[in-house]
Design a protein around this motif. Structure first.
Motif: not given
Length: 354
Positions: A84-85, A112, A115, A271, A274
Motif C-alpha cells: 500500500r505504501d 488497511n 483504506l 497514513i 495515503f
C-alpha cells in the motif's frame, strides 16, 4: 545463550514496539544470521524496515517470510501495508484479504482494507471495514481518526468540500503561518510533568538528540486532571484557529536540558500520505512552551522553519517566550538547537481538522 535466534527475534520485536528501530533491526538481522529459515524473524525485520521507511527492503523481508511459511497471517498483513505504501494497491488488497482469511480478527488488516476500499471510491465498504477494525480494537486512535474522516467525507459527498476545511490554514494562512498565540503557564503543569517517568529520546525514532528526554505520544491519555484541563483548553483554541472540529492524535512533552538538537523533520506519517485520503492536508502541529530555559547562550532554542526539506536557508525563525503557542501545518519542516543550562520544556500536539 548468545546464539539463541528466538531471543534475538523477540528482542527485535520489543525494541520495535519501544520505538528503538535501529537496534531492533540489528537484533532481527542477528536472528536471521543464526537461523536463515526463521520466518518470524524475516517478518519482524520487514515490519521494522517498513517503520524505518525502507519499503523495498521491507517488501523483500515480508515475501521471504511468506516463502518460508505461506500461512503466516502477520507476514501477509505486513506485506499488504508495505505494498500500500509503495502504491501497489491491487496487490496490497490481495495480501490483506489473504491475511484476513488466515486471521479474521486482525484490526490492522481491516484498517488497511478500509483504506484500500476508499482508494477505489467504495466509501460504504471502506466505512464497514473501519467499523470492523474498531470493533476489534476500539482504542486505536488511527481507526477513530479514519472513521471520523470517512464519515465526514461521505456527508460532504463531493471532492471540493472534502478538502476545503482541511486546507484552511494551508490556503488562507499560507503567507502568515506559523500562527502564534499566548497562554499563561500553570506551574502545577510543569511539576506534574517532572513526576512522569521520561524516556531517553536518543534511543527512539525521535528527531531529538543530546540531553533530550520526554514522554511517549499519549500524554493526554493519562488520568491527570492538570493535563486533562490543558487538553480541553487547547482543543477550544484549535477549534477556533482552524474553524472546525479537531481530532487530537498525538500529545507529548519534551525536555531539552543542556546541549540538545531537534533535527530537521516534519510530522507527516505514512497514513497521512495515503492516496486520495490525503490526511496531511488536515494535519497540524502545535508547540506550547512551558519553559524556554536559559536563552543567554549560543543556541537559545530558536524554532527554525524551512521552505522544504532540502533548502538550507530557513524560511522563518522564532525565539520562543514562556507561554507561547505556535501552530503550523504538519508538513512544515522545522528544527531546534539549544545549549542553555536550564531545562527547556514544551508540550507538543499533532491534530487534524475535521
Amino acid at each position: 545463550n548468545p546464539n539463541l535466534a528466538n531471543s534475538h527475534a523477540n528482542l527485535g520485536s520489543i525494541l520495535r514496539d519501544l520505538g528503538n528501530l535501529k537496534e531492533a533491526e540489528l537484533s532481527a538481522r542477528r536472528a536471521i544470521e543464526l537461523n536463515p529459515d526463521f520466518a518470524n524473524a524475516h517478518a519482524s525485520l520487514g515490519n521494522i524496515l517498513r517503520n524505518l521507511g525502507k519499503l523495498h527492503d521491507a517488501e523483500l523481508s515480508a515475501r521471504r517470510a511468506i516463502e518460508l511459511n505461506p500461512d503466516f497471517a502477520n507476514a501477509h498483513a505486513n506485506l499488504g501495508i508495505i505494498l500500500r505504501d509503495l502504491g501497489n494497491l491491487k496487490e496490497a488488497e490481495l495480501s490483506t484479504l489473504r491475511a484476513i482469511q488466515l486471521n479474521p480478527n486482525s484490526a490492522i488488516c481491516y484498517q488497511n482494507l478500509g483504506l484500500l476500499n476508499y482508494a477505489k471510491d467504495n466509501m460504504n465498504l471502506a466505512i464497514q471495514n473501519i467499523e470492523k477494525a474498531l470493533s476489534i480494537d476500539p482504542n486505536s486512535k488511527d481507526n477513530q481518526l479514519i472513521m471520523t474522516i470517512l464519515k465526514n467525507h461521505r456527508e460532504k459527498n463531493n471532492q471540493e468540500t472534502k478538502t476545503s476545511k482541511g486546507n484552511k490554514i494551508h490556503k488562507e494562512k499560507a503567507c502568515s503561518y506559523p500562527i502564534i498565540l499566548k497562554k499563561l503557564v500553570d506551574p502545577k503543569l510543569i511539576n506534574s510533568l517532572y513526576k512522569i517517568k521520561t524516556l531517553d529520546l536518543n534511543k527512539f525514532t525521535d528527531p531529538s538528540f543530546g540531553n533530550a528526554r520526554g514522554s511517549d505520544y499519549n500524554l493526554f491519555d493519562d488520568n491527570d486532571k492538570i493535563t486533562q484541563k490543558l487538553e480541553q483548553d487547547l482543543t477550544s483554541i484549535l477549534k477556533e484557529v482552524v474553524d472546525s472540529d479537531v481530532f487530537l492524535r498525538d500529545s507529548f512533552f519534551t525536555i531539552l536540558g543542556g546541549s540538545s538538537t531537534i533535527n530537521k523533520h516534519n510530522h507527516i506519517g505514512p497514513i497521512d500520505k495515503f492516496p486520495g485520503l490525503n490526511l496531511w492536508k488536515q494535519k497540524y502541529a502545535l508547540v506550547y512552551y512551558l519553559s524556554t530555559g536559559n536563552q543567554d547562550c549560543k543556541y537559545p532554542g530558536i524554532l527554525k522553519f524551512y521552505k522544504d526539506k532540502h533548502e538550507i536557508n530557513s524560511h522563518k525563525e522564532i525565539l520562543p517566550t514562556e507561554g507561547m503557542i505556535v501552530i503550523f501545518p504538519a508538513n512544515t519542516y522545522h528544527s531546534v538547537k539549544y545549549n542553555g543550562n536550564k531545562d527547556r520544556i514544551i508540550i507538543g500536539v499533532n491534530f487534524y481538522s475535521i
